[in-house]
Each structure stands twice: as C-alpha cells, then as structure tokens.
Design a protein around this motif. Sequence first.
Motif, mmCIF file in Angstrom:
data_model
loop_
_atom_site.group_PDB
_atom_site.id
_atom_site.type_symbol
_atom_site.label_atom_id
_atom_site.label_comp_id
_atom_site.label_asym_id
_atom_site.label_seq_id
_atom_site.Cartn_x
_atom_site.Cartn_y
_atom_site.Cartn_z
ATOM 1 N N GLY A 185 1.468 14.324 20.554
ATOM 2 C CA GLY A 185 0.411 13.350 20.739
ATOM 3 C C GLY A 185 0.864 11.995 21.212
ATOM 4 N N GLY A 186 2.145 11.794 21.329
ATOM 5 C CA GLY A 186 2.642 10.512 21.757
ATOM 6 C C GLY A 186 2.483 9.412 20.727
ATOM 7 N N ALA A 187 2.246 9.774 19.469
ATOM 8 C CA ALA A 187 2.055 8.783 18.411
ATOM 9 C C ALA A 187 3.390 8.190 18.001
ATOM 10 N N PRO A 188 3.413 6.934 17.579
ATOM 11 C CA PRO A 188 4.664 6.339 17.083
ATOM 12 C C PRO A 188 5.051 6.936 15.749
ATOM 13 N N ALA A 189 6.333 6.945 15.484
ATOM 14 C CA ALA A 189 6.835 7.467 14.207
ATOM 15 C C ALA A 189 6.603 6.452 13.107
ATOM 16 N N ILE A 190 6.168 6.937 11.958
ATOM 17 C CA ILE A 190 5.973 6.090 10.792
ATOM 18 C C ILE A 190 6.683 6.768 9.634
ATOM 19 N N LEU A 191 7.730 6.149 9.123
ATOM 20 C CA LEU A 191 8.485 6.736 8.028
ATOM 21 C C LEU A 191 7.838 6.373 6.709
ATOM 22 N N LEU A 192 7.368 7.378 5.976
ATOM 23 C CA LEU A 192 6.695 7.135 4.723
ATOM 24 C C LEU A 192 7.613 7.167 3.518
ATOM 25 N N LEU A 193 8.627 8.008 3.565
ATOM 26 C CA LEU A 193 9.502 8.102 2.399
ATOM 27 C C LEU A 193 10.875 8.495 2.834
ATOM 28 N N ILE A 245 0.839 -1.204 0.000
ATOM 29 C CA ILE A 245 0.000 0.000 0.000
ATOM 30 C C ILE A 245 0.871 1.251 0.000
ATOM 31 N N THR A 246 1.906 1.254 0.821
ATOM 32 C CA THR A 246 2.794 2.419 0.890
ATOM 33 C C THR A 246 3.501 2.639 -0.444
ATOM 34 N N VAL A 247 3.986 1.581 -1.055
ATOM 35 C CA VAL A 247 4.641 1.705 -2.360
ATOM 36 C C VAL A 247 3.658 2.274 -3.387
ATOM 37 N N ALA A 248 2.431 1.788 -3.367
ATOM 38 C CA ALA A 248 1.418 2.318 -4.293
ATOM 39 C C ALA A 248 1.180 3.804 -4.043
ATOM 40 N N LEU A 249 1.155 4.206 -2.789
ATOM 41 C CA LEU A 249 0.958 5.625 -2.474
ATOM 42 C C LEU A 249 2.164 6.475 -2.857
ATOM 43 N N LEU A 250 3.355 5.904 -2.803
ATOM 44 C CA LEU A 250 4.566 6.646 -3.153
ATOM 45 C C LEU A 250 4.624 6.996 -4.635
ATOM 46 N N ILE A 251 3.830 6.330 -5.437
ATOM 47 C CA ILE A 251 3.811 6.650 -6.862
ATOM 48 C C ILE A 251 3.318 8.079 -7.083
ATOM 49 N N VAL A 252 2.435 8.574 -6.212
ATOM 50 C CA VAL A 252 1.900 9.936 -6.383
ATOM 51 C C VAL A 252 3.002 10.990 -6.269
#
Length: 124
Positions: A116-124, A69-76
């Motif tokens: 917010g104390g949210a975990p880090a999510i590296l998208l790119l 899903i992330t790879v598909a989103l990175l196409i944008v």
Amino acid sequence: MSETPEALLVMIPVTILLIGPGEELLFRGIIQGSLRERFGPIVAIVLASVIFAAAHVTSLTGGLESRIITVALLIVPALVFAIAYERTGNLVVPALIHGLYNATLFSLQYAAIKLGGAPAILLL
C-alpha cells in the motif's frame, strides 16, 4: 524504514530469538518476580506492565501526545505477557507470545509498505 522495508523482515527472527526473550527475562523474570515477592501477583502484574510500557517511550517516534497514547496501548500486550508468565511460571511462554506479537507487527508493517505504500510505524 519505508526506504528499506527489508529491514523489517530481518527484525522478524531477531524479535522472536532475542528481543522477546530478552525483554521478558528483564520485565517478567526480574522485575515482575521481585514485585511479586514484595506486593503479590496482582500488583506485580500491573506494575511490571506499566514499567514495560513506559520503558518503550524512548523507542517511539512522533510527538509527546502520540507517544503517551502508544505507551497506554502497550499496557494491553504487556498485561497479556505478565498474566501468561504468572499463570505458567515459565518465561518461555511470554517470550514466545512477545516475539510472535512483535513479528506480526513487523510483518504487517512490511506488507503495508510493499502493498500500500504506507509508511512504517513501529509499535513495539
């Protein structure tokens, strides 16, 4: 990353000065340029963008489904970088867009952790 969110702040100048320009030199300057010579600009934009997105699969975390899903989103954003290069003929333009895009993601991740104390999510 949530234990040391300050590392995200270090990544901001790194991505603007090194990652964005380095990846754009490879994916736009070399790959897209070669594909354009062989197949024309539209095919070059699409193929270089797909290759760019797919190349990031190794830097992602999570299960296979979330990686796909992330790879598909990175196409944008990859298409944005590729079109910017094709329209301007200047690698500096997509390198800046790419670096600023990544810097924005790192900034938002840092803010999410700190506020917010949210975990880090590296998208790119």
